[in-house]
Write an enzyme that holds these catalytic residues in place. Structure first.
Site, PDB file in Angstrom:
ATOM      1  N   SER A   1      -3.867  35.875 -22.241  1.00 24.18           N
ATOM      2  CA  SER A   1      -4.408  35.968 -23.589  1.00 24.18           C
ATOM      3  C   SER A   1      -3.961  34.757 -24.404  1.00 24.18           C
ATOM      4  O   SER A   1      -2.851  34.246 -24.207  1.00 24.18           O
ATOM      5  CB  SER A   1      -3.909  37.244 -24.273  1.00 24.18           C
ATOM      6  OG  SER A   1      -4.245  37.255 -25.641  1.00 24.18           O
TER       7      SER A   1
ATOM      8  N   TYR B   1       3.072  42.903 -27.081  1.00 22.73           N
ATOM      9  CA  TYR B   1       1.965  42.368 -26.285  1.00 22.73           C
ATOM     10  C   TYR B   1       2.166  40.880 -26.010  1.00 22.73           C
ATOM     11  O   TYR B   1       2.036  40.420 -24.868  1.00 22.73           O
ATOM     12  CB  TYR B   1       0.662  42.603 -27.041  1.00 22.73           C
ATOM     13  CG  TYR B   1      -0.583  42.089 -26.352  1.00 22.73           C
ATOM     14  CD1 TYR B   1      -1.187  42.812 -25.334  1.00 22.73           C
ATOM     15  CD2 TYR B   1      -1.179  40.884 -26.752  1.00 22.73           C
ATOM     16  CE1 TYR B   1      -2.342  42.362 -24.713  1.00 22.73           C
ATOM     17  CE2 TYR B   1      -2.332  40.424 -26.141  1.00 22.73           C
ATOM     18  CZ  TYR B   1      -2.906  41.166 -25.122  1.00 22.73           C
ATOM     19  OH  TYR B   1      -4.045  40.703 -24.511  1.00 22.73           O
TER      20      TYR B   1
END
Length: 247
Positions: free
Chosen positions: A142, A155
């Site tokens: 990501s 995250y």
């Protein structure tokens, strides 16, 4: 572009995983479509691949469980052949948590998918890759490691750890002909973003130099290239697919 072989795509019943599976099948790969929930959707992906002339089969497994991963790779090998390419795409819930509310369990929930699962998958697939003298590993990361948005520390930390895994494994496994890379998408709306208002999508796209939102095909194209012979000399890299959003 791709050499013949079997690729295991985790979390491939929908979203990015489904598009990656279809793209790789169209490029000549035999695709193992992994899912944990949504058997019907997984079968639709595999049926679509076969209808288009490709080869695919579905495999249910929890890719965060060691015994389940070992059984998954064994089943794929028995039915399709040795796994020589792996796309670790499966993910779980991604809650936004303020630091004052952050717990160790919040961290573990992200590390489960982005550190434990890739480790189990690579360990299970590595013997066949070593035997073949060739292997491809792509971890779906990501661009949030660059954006570092408040509330996303668990995250982001797990996705940053994923990059460390890829770089270290690339050095360790390179002598065996195995490449390890990360594809890091920006925001690419898929089924789970169905309730996001159009205004939010437009606002995000306005920040992107290419002035559009990402599409699953953009990510799948990067994965396709990293699995191809053209990328045989590319390893330990992070390919960001976000239209320049984090330049």
């Amino acid at each position: 572009m791709a050499a013949a072989g079997v690729v295991l795509v985790t979390g491939a019943s929908r979203g990015l995983g489904a598009t990656i599976a279809r793209t790789l099948a169209a490029d000549g790969w035999t695709v193992a479509v992994n899912y944990r929930n949504g058997a019907g959707a997984a079968r639709e992906v595999a049926d679509g691949i076969r209808a288009a002339g490709g080869t695919a089969a579905v495999f249910e497994a929890d890719v965060t469980d060691e015994a389940s991963v070992a059984a998954l790779v064994a089943a794929v090998t028995e039915q399709l052949g040795p796994v020589t390419a792996l796309v670790a795409n499966a993910t779980g819930p991604q809650p936004e948590v303020a630091v004052e509310d952050l717990t160790w369990d919040d961290h573990l929930g992200q590390l489960l998918f982005f550190v434990k699962s890739p480790t189990l998958l690579v360990r299970a697939a590595l013997p066949a890759m070593r035997a073949a003298g060739r292997g491809r590993v792509v971890l779906v990361g990501s661009d949030m490691t660059d954006r570092a948005l408040p509330g996303w520390s668990a995250y982001v930390a797990a996705k940053a750890a994923q990059i460390g895994l890829a770089r270290t494994w690339a050095r360790e496994l390179g002598p065996h002909g195995v490449t390890v890379n990360v594809v890091a998408p920006g925001w690419v709306p898929v089924e789970r973003h169905a309730d996001v208002p159009a205004s939010a999508v437009q606002a995000y796209a306005a920040e992107v130099p290419l002035r559009r939102i990402g599409r699953p095909d953009d990510v799948a194209g990067a994965v396709r290239w990293l699995l191809s012979d053209e990328a045989a000399f590319v390893t330990g890299e992070r390919v960001t697919v976000n239209g320049g959003h984090t330049i």
